[in-house]
Design a protein around this motif. Structure first.
Motif, PDB file in Angstrom:
ATOM      1  N   ASN A 200     -26.541 -30.810  -5.476  1.00 36.65           N
ATOM      2  CA  ASN A 200     -26.068 -29.444  -5.272  1.00 36.65           C
ATOM      3  C   ASN A 200     -24.553 -29.478  -5.164  1.00 36.65           C
ATOM      4  O   ASN A 200     -24.002 -30.093  -4.255  1.00 36.65           O
ATOM      5  CB  ASN A 200     -26.651 -28.828  -3.994  1.00 36.65           C
ATOM      6  N   TYR A 201     -23.910 -28.837  -6.106  1.00 32.91           N
ATOM      7  CA  TYR A 201     -22.456 -28.788  -6.102  1.00 32.91           C
ATOM      8  C   TYR A 201     -21.993 -27.363  -5.850  1.00 32.91           C
ATOM      9  O   TYR A 201     -22.595 -26.408  -6.342  1.00 32.91           O
ATOM     10  CB  TYR A 201     -21.886 -29.301  -7.424  1.00 32.91           C
ATOM     11  N   TRP A 202     -20.929 -27.251  -5.081  1.00 31.29           N
ATOM     12  CA  TRP A 202     -20.363 -25.963  -4.709  1.00 31.29           C
ATOM     13  C   TRP A 202     -18.901 -25.926  -5.120  1.00 31.29           C
ATOM     14  O   TRP A 202     -18.182 -26.908  -4.939  1.00 31.29           O
ATOM     15  CB  TRP A 202     -20.485 -25.758  -3.204  1.00 31.29           C
ATOM     16  N   LEU A 203     -18.470 -24.804  -5.664  1.00 32.46           N
ATOM     17  CA  LEU A 203     -17.067 -24.590  -5.971  1.00 32.46           C
ATOM     18  C   LEU A 203     -16.439 -23.886  -4.775  1.00 32.46           C
ATOM     19  O   LEU A 203     -16.863 -22.798  -4.391  1.00 32.46           O
ATOM     20  CB  LEU A 203     -16.896 -23.723  -7.222  1.00 32.46           C
TER      21      LEU A 203
ATOM     22  N   VAL B 291     -17.613 -29.544  -4.204  1.00 33.81           N
ATOM     23  CA  VAL B 291     -18.161 -30.168  -3.001  1.00 33.81           C
ATOM     24  C   VAL B 291     -19.630 -30.488  -3.233  1.00 33.81           C
ATOM     25  O   VAL B 291     -20.405 -29.621  -3.646  1.00 33.81           O
ATOM     26  CB  VAL B 291     -18.020 -29.225  -1.783  1.00 33.81           C
ATOM     27  N   ASP B 292     -20.016 -31.733  -2.976  1.00 30.22           N
ATOM     28  CA  ASP B 292     -21.413 -32.135  -3.035  1.00 30.22           C
ATOM     29  C   ASP B 292     -22.004 -31.848  -1.657  1.00 30.22           C
ATOM     30  O   ASP B 292     -21.678 -32.524  -0.678  1.00 30.22           O
ATOM     31  CB  ASP B 292     -21.518 -33.619  -3.371  1.00 30.22           C
ATOM     32  N   ALA B 293     -22.852 -30.811  -1.578  1.00 24.83           N
ATOM     33  CA  ALA B 293     -23.385 -30.387  -0.285  1.00 24.83           C
ATOM     34  C   ALA B 293     -24.801 -29.840  -0.441  1.00 24.83           C
ATOM     35  O   ALA B 293     -25.166 -29.347  -1.511  1.00 24.83           O
ATOM     36  CB  ALA B 293     -22.488 -29.318   0.326  1.00 24.83           C
TER      37      ALA B 293
ATOM     38  N   ILE C 271     -11.116 -20.500   3.675  1.00 24.03           N
ATOM     39  CA  ILE C 271     -11.994 -20.606   2.522  1.00 24.03           C
ATOM     40  C   ILE C 271     -12.112 -19.220   1.919  1.00 24.03           C
ATOM     41  O   ILE C 271     -12.554 -18.285   2.575  1.00 24.03           O
ATOM     42  CB  ILE C 271     -13.381 -21.162   2.918  1.00 24.03           C
ATOM     43  N   ASP C 272     -11.676 -19.092   0.685  1.00 25.25           N
ATOM     44  CA  ASP C 272     -11.668 -17.803   0.003  1.00 25.25           C
ATOM     45  C   ASP C 272     -12.987 -17.572  -0.735  1.00 25.25           C
ATOM     46  O   ASP C 272     -13.557 -16.496  -0.655  1.00 25.25           O
ATOM     47  CB  ASP C 272     -10.491 -17.751  -0.973  1.00 25.25           C
ATOM     48  N   THR C 273     -13.452 -18.581  -1.463  1.00 26.76           N
ATOM     49  CA  THR C 273     -14.671 -18.457  -2.262  1.00 26.76           C
ATOM     50  C   THR C 273     -15.496 -19.715  -2.103  1.00 26.76           C
ATOM     51  O   THR C 273     -14.961 -20.818  -2.059  1.00 26.76           O
ATOM     52  CB  THR C 273     -14.322 -18.290  -3.760  1.00 26.76           C
ATOM     53  N   LEU C 274     -16.800 -19.540  -2.030  1.00 29.08           N
ATOM     54  CA  LEU C 274     -17.724 -20.662  -1.983  1.00 29.08           C
ATOM     55  C   LEU C 274     -18.960 -20.251  -2.756  1.00 29.08           C
ATOM     56  O   LEU C 274     -19.690 -19.355  -2.329  1.00 29.08           O
ATOM     57  CB  LEU C 274     -18.072 -21.006  -0.534  1.00 29.08           C
ATOM     58  N   LYS C 275     -19.163 -20.872  -3.922  1.00 31.96           N
ATOM     59  CA  LYS C 275     -20.333 -20.505  -4.708  1.00 31.96           C
ATOM     60  C   LYS C 275     -20.970 -21.740  -5.327  1.00 31.96           C
ATOM     61  O   LYS C 275     -20.285 -22.705  -5.670  1.00 31.96           O
ATOM     62  CB  LYS C 275     -19.997 -19.473  -5.775  1.00 31.96           C
ATOM     63  N   GLN C 276     -22.282 -21.678  -5.438  1.00 32.64           N
ATOM     64  CA  GLN C 276     -23.022 -22.803  -5.985  1.00 32.64           C
ATOM     65  C   GLN C 276     -22.794 -22.901  -7.483  1.00 32.64           C
ATOM     66  O   GLN C 276     -22.776 -21.895  -8.192  1.00 32.64           O
ATOM     67  CB  GLN C 276     -24.519 -22.661  -5.692  1.00 32.64           C
TER      68      GLN C 276
END
Length: 66
Positions: free
Chosen positions: A2-5, A28-30, A53-58
């Motif tokens: 699972n990678y997240w930008l 990010v590998d999370a 943290i502005d954006t966090l998306k899979q």
């Protein structure tokens, strides 16, 4: 996998001494969004200036080619 930008806005001092907001991007590998946020926070815990943290998306990555 699972990678997240993650897009992180940070304050950075310019050569003229002014503060400028820039955006840094990380993959990010999370396991989930919370895990990604914890990892980003650990990365920035010693950063001397403001950040958020502005954006966090899979990300939908099929394969990583090395």
């Amino acid at each position: 996998m699972n990678y997240w930008l993650a897009k992180v806005k940070v304050d950075q001092e310019t050569s003229r001494g002014t503060i400028k907001k820039i955006t840094e991007q990380f993959v990010v590998d999370a396991v989930n969004a919370t895990d990604a946020e914890v990892k980003i926070t650990k990365e920035y815990e010693s950063y001397p200036m403001e950040w958020e943290i502005d954006t966090l998306k899979q990300m939908r990555i099929i394969k990583i080619i090395e």
